[in-house]
Scaffold this active site. Structure first.
Site, PDB file in Angstrom:
ATOM      1  N   HIS A   1     -15.601  -7.255  -3.741  1.00  0.00           N
ATOM      2  CA  HIS A   1     -15.806  -6.326  -4.852  1.00  0.00           C
ATOM      3  C   HIS A   1     -17.274  -6.106  -5.154  1.00  0.00           C
ATOM      4  CE1 HIS A   1     -11.924  -5.063  -5.918  1.00  0.00           C
ATOM      5  NE2 HIS A   1     -11.487  -6.257  -5.558  1.00  0.00           N
TER       6      HIS A   1
ATOM      7  N   ARG B   1      -8.934   4.066  -7.263  1.00  0.00           N
ATOM      8  CA  ARG B   1      -8.439   2.700  -7.516  1.00  0.00           C
ATOM      9  C   ARG B   1      -8.066   2.594  -8.995  1.00  0.00           C
ATOM     10  NH1 ARG B   1     -12.713   1.066  -3.658  1.00  0.00           N
ATOM     11  NH2 ARG B   1     -11.764  -0.296  -2.113  1.00  0.00           N
TER      12      ARG B   1
ATOM     13  N   ARG C   1      -4.162   5.951  -5.840  1.00  0.00           N
ATOM     14  CA  ARG C   1      -3.409   4.753  -5.451  1.00  0.00           C
ATOM     15  C   ARG C   1      -2.795   4.151  -6.700  1.00  0.00           C
ATOM     16  NH1 ARG C   1      -6.431  -0.197  -2.906  1.00  0.00           N
ATOM     17  NH2 ARG C   1      -7.198  -0.530  -5.012  1.00  0.00           N
TER      18      ARG C   1
ATOM     19  N   GLU D   1      -2.398  -1.719   5.175  1.00  0.00           N
ATOM     20  CA  GLU D   1      -3.286  -2.846   4.877  1.00  0.00           C
ATOM     21  C   GLU D   1      -2.747  -4.132   5.487  1.00  0.00           C
ATOM     22  OE1 GLU D   1      -5.296  -2.330   0.855  1.00  0.00           O
ATOM     23  OE2 GLU D   1      -3.182  -2.025   0.361  1.00  0.00           O
TER      24      GLU D   1
ATOM     25  N   ASN E   1     -10.107  -3.042   4.483  1.00  0.00           N
ATOM     26  CA  ASN E   1     -10.568  -4.302   3.892  1.00  0.00           C
ATOM     27  C   ASN E   1      -9.455  -5.341   3.953  1.00  0.00           C
ATOM     28  OD1 ASN E   1     -12.611  -2.592   3.150  1.00  0.00           O
ATOM     29  ND2 ASN E   1     -11.946  -2.384   1.041  1.00  0.00           N
ATOM     30  N   ASP E   2      -8.301  -4.950   3.426  1.00  0.00           N
ATOM     31  CA  ASP E   2      -7.188  -5.894   3.471  1.00  0.00           C
ATOM     32  C   ASP E   2      -6.625  -6.016   4.884  1.00  0.00           C
ATOM     33  OD1 ASP E   2      -6.763  -7.165   0.951  1.00  0.00           O
ATOM     34  OD2 ASP E   2      -6.337  -5.193   0.133  1.00  0.00           O
TER      35      ASP E   2
ATOM     36  N   ARG F   1     -11.120 -12.186   2.008  1.00  0.00           N
ATOM     37  CA  ARG F   1     -12.250 -11.262   1.861  1.00  0.00           C
ATOM     38  C   ARG F   1     -13.244 -11.702   0.816  1.00  0.00           C
ATOM     39  NH1 ARG F   1      -9.206  -5.935  -0.487  1.00  0.00           N
ATOM     40  NH2 ARG F   1     -11.280  -5.250  -1.120  1.00  0.00           N
TER      41      ARG F   1
ATOM     42  N   CYS G   1      -9.652   4.558   4.064  1.00  0.00           N
ATOM     43  CA  CYS G   1     -10.291   4.490   2.748  1.00  0.00           C
ATOM     44  C   CYS G   1     -10.889   3.115   2.502  1.00  0.00           C
ATOM     45  CB  CYS G   1      -9.316   4.865   1.635  1.00  0.00           C
ATOM     46  SG  CYS G   1      -7.985   3.676   1.463  1.00  0.00           S
TER      47      CYS G   1
HETATM   48  C1  PEP Z   1      -8.578  -1.900   1.352  1.00  0.00           C
HETATM   49  O1  PEP Z   1      -7.972  -2.961   1.265  1.00  0.00           O
HETATM   50  O2  PEP Z   1      -9.183  -1.531   2.383  1.00  0.00           O
HETATM   51  C2  PEP Z   1      -8.644  -0.985   0.197  1.00  0.00           C
HETATM   52  C3  PEP Z   1      -9.154   0.209   0.316  1.00  0.00           C
HETATM   53  O3  PEP Z   1      -8.191  -1.432  -0.990  1.00  0.00           O
HETATM   54  P1  PEP Z   1      -8.976  -2.502  -1.931  1.00  0.00           P
HETATM   55  O4  PEP Z   1     -10.328  -2.711  -1.348  1.00  0.00           O
HETATM   56  O5  PEP Z   1      -9.009  -1.929  -3.285  1.00  0.00           O
HETATM   57  O6  PEP Z   1      -8.078  -3.702  -1.820  1.00  0.00           O
HETATM   58 MG    MG Z   2      -6.585  -3.243  -0.360  1.00  0.00          MG
END
Ligand code: PEP
Ligand code: MG
Length: 556
Positions: free
Chosen positions: A186, A288, A325, A415, A438-439, A449, A486
């Site tokens: 984050h 988000r 989302r 994800e 990311n996930d 992460r 994304c």
């Molecule tokens: C991701 O996981 O790539 C994503 C875009 O969602 P977040 O980063 O909010 O988990």
């Molecule tokens: Mg995610």
């Protein structure tokens, strides 16, 4: 003397300024005892700390004016309350240190307030803040939470959670450096949203002394401690040159031979919209919505409040595409009223869509608010669910959207590796896919992460991640559907070309990255992007993949 440290650069640009540390929340002083002869000295220390904190609060109040002044002055009076001070003195006289005496005296006063009716109970948080200020001063550590500063600074933290950063004043934060966190943490996402340079996973970041001047290069991950005048000038000039080159690139995203790749913005709420519009975003690829839910940990925001926030965003992109989302609570974004408190492994627990299916009323309110917000607007609203694992999940989400009467496209985020492997099956229920890299990286490599020590595995250049992206994109193409990215991978200009070559149909990122990605795409043909993608997938490591793609794209 200038020294250089190297972390992972996650948000472009250069920031030069003094270091301020995010204070830790752990402020309980040790319960040591002192000999009687030290009591007077400790009492003096306590008094001086109290006076300094009170004076500081009053000075801040004068500066702030208005309602804030009243609150800060009331806090200064709390700090100097004679009975409280007498209690501190008593505790020190029988063997407490100054910090422990303050801590314990405030604790008993706090218990009194908490039981003394609603109004006084509401002052407990202010009292805690005063106590923390005094104890932090006595311990010689930074205040918990966001540092107090009237001058812009570079923020140093172990890592930053969304709740920590909600209070940040973007005008004061020149850049971020964190000890933990990977490119998808984050801290990184927030830095990109604010458009400030950032470096994460820097070992020893927290050892940088408060007030030290550092230069942060968010593109390379380099930190120059006490940079020389020549180094500062060099960095500043490079940043200006880069900015000028970028501002020359405008218009929709496309490769040099005209293959269009819409460039969309990732936003956390209406406040991020102006930057997205200014960067020329062709819409929003990821809204988000959980940031709307952070204000109150006990309940979801009302339908009215949600309608207002959604409408502000939808209005900003007339005729454009806005992908919202639905709430993604749990794991790194826990919400007290939704997230089970006792999960042994929250990232693998009830989060994202799973949590919404367990609380259908929260999902229903959100979808109804979205439907109402879009009424009468020409926008192309799309709604997607986070953490879709399989076709059953996708169907449950699509059913909920239909039941809410939502006139929008429904989609699924990819994800979880299972969703990439079975993208065609998921597309029997929903109309588009969006890769949350990311996930997807977190679950593909079993690498949290939020943990800096495994940031190597969170690198979106990992060939296994690229394989999954390719698989999902191929599935979508076979079904005649779109498949965007994304996750943070989309904000790396070189990787954006590779993702395009893998068949991804749109790229969504923090607004500040859009010009960089637009400019990189415009310099290459689709065929070059495809060759770079093939070269990256043929590599064995993330570094080799990056090098191989760079070689193809630079024609080496
Ligand atoms: C991701 O996981 O790539 C994503 C875009 O969602 P977040 O980063 O909010 O988990
Ligand atoms: Mg995610």
């Amino acid at each position: 003397m200038e020294t250089t440290l190297r972390g992972v650069g996650v948000s472009h640009g250069v920031a030069i300024g003094e270091v301020r540390h995010m204070g830790t929340a752990m402020l309980e002083p040790p319960a040591e005892r002192i000999p009687a002869e030290e009591a007077e000295r400790e009492q003096g220390r306590a008094r001086r700390a109290v006076e300094a904190v009170a004076a500081d609060l009053i000075a801040r109040g004068n500066l702030a004016g208005g309602e804030a002044q009243g609150v800060l002055e009331a806090q200064a009076m709390m700090a100097q309350d004679p009975e409280l001070m007498a209690d501190v003195d008593r505790r020190i006289a029988v063997g407490s240190t100054a910090e422990r005496g303050v801590y314990d005296a405030f604790a008993s006063y706090r218990a009194l307030l908490a039981n003394a009716g609603e109004y006084l109970a509401g002052r407990v948080a202010d009292l805690d803040d005063v106590r923390n200020r005094i104890v932090a001063r006595l311990l010689g550590v930074p205040m918990p939470g966001v540092p107090d500063s009237d001058e812009p600074f570079v923020l140093i933290a172990r890592d930053l959670a969304p709740a920590d950063t909600a209070l940040l004043d973007p005008a004061l934060v020149l850049g971020f450096v964190t000890e933990e966190g990977g490119p998808t943490s984050h801290s990184a996402i927030l830095a990109r949203a604010l458009g400030v340079p950032a470096v994460v996973a820097l070992p020893g970041a927290q050892q940088l002394a408060e007030g030290t001047v550092i230069a942060v290069d968010g593109s390379t991950g380099d930190i120059f401690v006490e940079p020389s005048r020549a180094k500062r000038a060099e960095l500043e000039q490079a940043a200006i040159a880069r900015k000028a080159a970028l501002s020359a690139s405008t218009g929709p995203g496309a490769t040099s031979d005209g293959h269009t790749v819409p460039l969309l913005a990732n936003i956390g709420g209406p406040a991020d919209v102006p930057a997205a519009v200014e960067a020329g975003a062709e819409g929003v690829g990821l809204f988000r919505t959980e940031f709307l839910f952070l204000d109150d940990s006990e309940r979801a925001p009302s339908e009215e409040k949600q309608i207002e926030a959604y409408r502000t965003v939808l209005r900003a992109f007339p005729e454009g595409r806005v992908v919202v989302r639905v709430l993604d609570a749990g794991a790194d974004k826990p919400l007290a009223f939704l997230t089970p408190a006792d999960e042994p492994n929250p990232a693998l627990g009830v989060r994202g869509l799973r949590s919404l299916l367990d609380h259908p009323e929260v999902l229903r309110t959100q979808l109804t608010a979205l439907a109402k917000a879009a009424e009468g607007l020409p926008v192309h609203l799309e709604v997607m669910a986070p953490m879709v694992a399989d076709r059953t999940d996708a169907k449950a989400f699509a059913d909920a959207c239909r039941e809410a009467g939502l006139g929008a496209k429904f989609g699924a985020m990819v994800e979880i590796p299972s969703a990439a492997l079975r993208s065609r099956s998921i597309l029997q229920e929903v109309e588009f896919l969006s890769l949350g890299t990311n996930d997807l990286a977190q679950y593909t490599f079993a690498a949290d992460r939020q943990v800096g020590a495994v940031s190597r595995l969170q690198d979106p250049w990992q060939p296994a991640l690229l394989d999954l992206v390719a698989l999902a994109a191929e599935g979508a193409r076979a079904e005649g559907r779109s498949c965007g990215v994304c996750g943070e991978a989309a904000s790396d200009p070189l990787l954006a070309c590779v993702l395009t070559g893998l068949g991804v149909t749109s790229l969504s990122m923090g607004a500040a990255s859009i010009p960089y990605v637009r400019s990189a795409l415009a310099q290459h043909t689709l065929a070059q992007c495809e060759r770079a993608a093939a070269a990256a997938r043929a590599a064995d490591t993330a570094d080799e993949a990056r090098t191989a793609a760079r070689a193809v794209l630079s024609g080496e």
